[in-house]
Design a protein around this motif. Structure first.
Motif, PDB file in Angstrom:
ATOM      1  N   LEU A  98       0.819  -1.211   0.000  1.00 33.13           N
ATOM      2  CA  LEU A  98       0.000   0.000   0.000  1.00 33.13           C
ATOM      3  C   LEU A  98       0.848   1.254   0.000  1.00 33.13           C
TER       4      LEU A  98
ATOM      5  N   MET B 265       2.149   5.603  -2.558  1.00 26.97           N
ATOM      6  CA  MET B 265       2.373   7.023  -2.325  1.00 26.97           C
ATOM      7  C   MET B 265       3.705   7.515  -2.888  1.00 26.97           C
TER       8      MET B 265
ATOM      9  N   TRP C 134      -5.767  -4.111  -2.746  1.00 28.90           N
ATOM     10  CA  TRP C 134      -6.470  -3.521  -1.622  1.00 28.90           C
ATOM     11  C   TRP C 134      -7.986  -3.587  -1.841  1.00 28.90           C
TER      12      TRP C 134
ATOM     13  N   MET D 204     -15.318   0.661  -5.324  1.00 26.46           N
ATOM     14  CA  MET D 204     -14.707   1.690  -4.488  1.00 26.46           C
ATOM     15  C   MET D 204     -15.305   1.651  -3.084  1.00 26.46           C
TER      16      MET D 204
ATOM     17  N   ALA E 260     -12.394   0.850  -0.818  1.00 30.62           N
ATOM     18  CA  ALA E 260     -11.712   2.074  -0.421  1.00 30.62           C
ATOM     19  C   ALA E 260     -12.413   2.791   0.715  1.00 30.62           C
ATOM     20  N   VAL E 261     -13.698   2.581   0.835  1.00 29.87           N
ATOM     21  CA  VAL E 261     -14.442   3.418   1.756  1.00 29.87           C
ATOM     22  C   VAL E 261     -14.641   2.765   3.112  1.00 29.87           C
ATOM     23  N   LYS E 262     -14.878   1.477   3.092  1.00 28.82           N
ATOM     24  CA  LYS E 262     -15.188   0.819   4.370  1.00 28.82           C
ATOM     25  C   LYS E 262     -13.947   0.677   5.244  1.00 28.82           C
TER      26      LYS E 262
ATOM     27  N   THR F   6     -16.279   9.250  -4.573  1.00 29.11           N
ATOM     28  CA  THR F   6     -16.059   8.664  -3.257  1.00 29.11           C
ATOM     29  C   THR F   6     -17.086   9.164  -2.243  1.00 29.11           C
TER      30      THR F   6
ATOM     31  N   VAL G 256     -14.746   8.139   5.491  1.00 23.87           N
ATOM     32  CA  VAL G 256     -14.494   8.340   4.062  1.00 23.87           C
ATOM     33  C   VAL G 256     -13.551   9.511   3.860  1.00 23.87           C
TER      34      VAL G 256
ATOM     35  N   VAL H 159      -9.680   8.989   4.547  1.00 25.84           N
ATOM     36  CA  VAL H 159      -8.944   8.364   3.454  1.00 25.84           C
ATOM     37  C   VAL H 159      -8.855   9.312   2.268  1.00 25.84           C
TER      38      VAL H 159
ATOM     39  N   LEU I 147      -1.721  13.232  -1.369  1.00 18.49           N
ATOM     40  CA  LEU I 147      -0.565  12.507  -1.913  1.00 18.49           C
ATOM     41  C   LEU I 147      -0.558  12.576  -3.449  1.00 18.49           C
ATOM     42  N   TRP I 148      -1.727  12.462  -4.036  1.00 16.48           N
ATOM     43  CA  TRP I 148      -1.801  12.524  -5.501  1.00 16.48           C
ATOM     44  C   TRP I 148      -1.399  13.883  -6.031  1.00 16.48           C
TER      45      TRP I 148
ATOM     46  N   THR J 269       2.290  11.564   5.913  1.00 14.82           N
ATOM     47  CA  THR J 269       1.361  10.441   6.006  1.00 14.82           C
ATOM     48  C   THR J 269       1.319   9.881   7.422  1.00 14.82           C
TER      49      THR J 269
ATOM     50  N   ARG K  58      -5.563  -0.410   7.353  1.00  9.70           N
ATOM     51  CA  ARG K  58      -6.885  -1.013   7.243  1.00  9.70           C
ATOM     52  C   ARG K  58      -7.033  -2.214   8.157  1.00  9.70           C
TER      53      ARG K  58
END
Lengths: 279, 328
Positions: free
Chosen positions: A110, A114, A160, A273, A277-279, B210, B248, B251, B258-259, B314, B326
């Motif tokens: 992960l 970055m 992921w 997503m 990504a969200v949970k 998102t 949400v 994240v 970062l992007w 980060t 996670r």
């Protein structure tokens, strides 16, 4: 909050402003691709003075666009297929097994997300050169090198997202598959994968978009023979002319595959997503 | 999650000797101990080849004098000690000054872009929350900038931002009459405004996507109850929507930062190889510093500094927000 008058005004304002913001470049792209060269070289006009389809035919001759298209397709499809396959296996391991090194793996993979690309652009270039020197396997300036590079770009996010997706599939289903005589791999293919289909579609789209749109590595790692669209489109700017109408036509045409794919599978993408990504 | 009983009944593992907390596939002895590693092997190998090893090589590079002369035989490059770093952070010298300035530009760029992309995404997600006719059409339209290949969208903006032939100046000067002279957008002081506009255009749909997904998980009846209690739109948003979206947002904000901080495509496609000082983003600065001076050791040192900065940000962010990973 819902359907009160105030909210309707708010909604109308937001949709108008954002709609214009989103549409303006798309409008310019489409209409400019229908203009003769003299039009795009002069002051901007909202509508072509002479509606023409010539840019769409000329663009294939000004630069070898067809070759770039084929290169991009081969590279993106190969990177997508490999990336999804590898991500499925890894996500299955992460989701279904507790093993030593699991946390290290997920954290490391992960965190590679970055790192800025420039950071490993040159080292990767040097490593590829070394591999070629010692094994004869040509990686710089070939499609293979790009495929290998691109498939790792989408890999962390795919793993992921898929692991999150697999987690949401009840383990009782695995058990049932085991009872029916499947091995672990059988359970993956017969039970987990079909249930996670939206997630698989989502990561496939993500991988394809990543590869199709990559600019930096494509500009350093390719030669004329295997150049992809992201670099090829720059060739419409010559010393004497910038063929803006052809650039816009080409931009439109190269966008069509990804945009259609994305929009068709948009719901799966959103679902993927949410799960990953969200949970 | 209470699948223990099912596991106990599973007759597939005749030697189910470990009555641990493991469930299902994990309980099969023998094969399954090696299996996860086999499944991970391709991913690990490729991550090593493309990410980890190049990074280690990059760190090594930052300690040597890797100039053009040593590209063919890079292992023979002489050691530079800490010199590359010393030059990079010597803010009185030309290299350090350039790096510091570019760092400032990048911070401004990423914070403003992040704020705008999040704000627009939130505004649109809230507007599209209740169903209305044409909602799915609007939603699809909003996602197009994100779906377009980066270079196609940015090239279009490049065309629109041309001083004499572009649509932007035509709208500002001819259509709206906001200005009498035609400003430059791709050189000079306006370059940062252009960069932010293009980056926001490209990125806000991701925030929208998102946040929309996050909003769907909030039960509708909470809003109804709040409305009955007399809470207005803004209060509902502040007291229900925002807190519910917290996971949400944690994240999303980090990813957006970062992007944008590592964005290379936008300046590269928008400006070509000659970036204006006002739009000199750090990744592009490092790229140019390495390839223009052919001093790759120096470029590598700057890259390592950039990486350390991103890791600190980060790490601090994750500690502050209390979400390490996670599945930590």
């Amino acid at each position: 909050m819902r359907d009160t008058g105030g909210f309707k005004v708010y909604r109308a304002v937001v949709l108008t402003v954002l709609g214009l913001f989103v549409l303006l470049p798309l409008y310019v792209m489409v209409t400019s691709s229908l203009k003769p060269l003299s039009d795009v070289q002069g002051a901007f006009t909202w509508w072509p003075s002479n509606l023409t389809l010539d840019p769409f035919t000329d663009m294939w001759k000004t630069v070898p666009l067809a070759r770039y298209f084929v290169n991009s397709t081969i590279v993106s499809v190969a990177a997508t297929v490999c990336s999804v396959a590898i991500a499925i296996l890894a996500a299955f391991a992460v989701s279904r097994f507790r093993f030593r090194g699991r946390t290290v793996f997920t954290t490391t993979v992960l965190s590679t997300q970055m790192f800025p690309g420039v950071l490993f652009l040159l080292p990767l270039f040097l490593i590829f050169v070394n591999i070629t020197n010692s094994t004869g396997l040509q990686l710089v300036g070939t499609r293979l090198g790009l495929i290998i590079t691109y498939l790792t770009f989408s890999l962390p996010f795919s793993i992921w997202m898929l692991a999150g997706y697999f987690d949401s599939i009840p383990r009782e289903l695995d058990e049932a598959a085991l009872v029916d005589g499947c091995g672990p791999i059988g359970a993956l293919f017969r039970v987990v994968l079909p249930a996670a289909r939206p997630g698989v579609i989502a990561v496939a789209i993500y991988s394809f978009m990543t590869a199709w749109g990559e600019v930096l590595f494509a500009s350093v790692m390719t030669t004329e023979a295997n150049r992809t669209l992201s670099v090829g489109l720059r060739q419409y700017s010559t010393q004497t002319n910038i063929y803006w109408n052809q650039i816009m036509a080409a931009a439109l045409v190269v966008s069509i595959p990804v945009v259609i794919g994305f929009l068709l599978a948009q719901r799966h993408f959103v679902a993927g997503m949410t799960a990953g990504a969200v949970k | 999650m209470a699948s223990a009983t099912v596991t106990e009944e599973a007759p597939v593992s005749p030697t189910a000797s470990k009555p641990s907390g493991k469930r299902g596939l994990d309980r099969r002895p023998g094969l399954s101990r090696k299996l996860p590693y086999l499944l991970l092997a391709p991913a690990v190998l490729l991550e090593l080849l493309i990410h980890i090893v190049p990074m280690l090589v990059g760190i090594w590079m930052s300690f040597v004098k890797l100039t053009r002369a040593f590209i063919a035989n890079w292992a023979a490059a002489p050691s530079a000690g800490l010199n590359n770093y010393r030059v990079a952070v010597d803010f009185d010298g030309a290299v350090g000054q350039g790096l510091l300035k570019s760092f400032g530009v990048t911070i401004a760029f990423s914070l403003i872009t992040l704020a705008l992309a999040w704000g627009l995404g939130m505004a649109a997600a809230v507007a599209l929350q209740p169903p209305f006719r044409g909602r799915s059409v609007v939603r699809t339209l909003f996602l197009v900038p994100y779906a377009l290949p980066a270079y196609a969208g940015i090239l279009t903006w490049n065309f629109m931002l041309q001083r004499d032939t572009g649509a932007v100046n035509h709208i500002l000067v001819e259509n709206l009459g906001l200005s009498t002279d035609r400003p430059f957008w791709l050189i000079g002081g306006n370059a940062l405004v252009s960069l932010i506009t293009v980056a926001v255009w490209k990125l806000w749909p991701f925030a929208f996507l998102t946040l929309m997904a996050g909003l769907q998980s909030i039960p509708r009846d909470i809003y109804e109850a709040a409305a009955v209690d007399g809470a207005g739109t803004v209060r509902q948003w502040r007291n229900i929507t925002l807190p519910a979206l917290r996971p949400v947002n944690l994240v999303l904000v980090l990813v957006l930062f970062l992007w944008t901080f590592s964005d290379f495509n936008t300046p590269y496609v928008l400006f070509g190889t000659a970036q204006p000082p006002a739009g000199d983003l750090i990744t592009f600065h490092i790229y140019n510093a390495s390839f223009l001076t052919w001093n790759f050791g120096s470029g590598a040192a700057m890259s390592v500094l950039l990486l350390i900065f991103l890791m600190i940000v980060t790490g601090a962010y994750l500690i502050i927000t209390g979400r390490r990973s996670r599945r930590a």
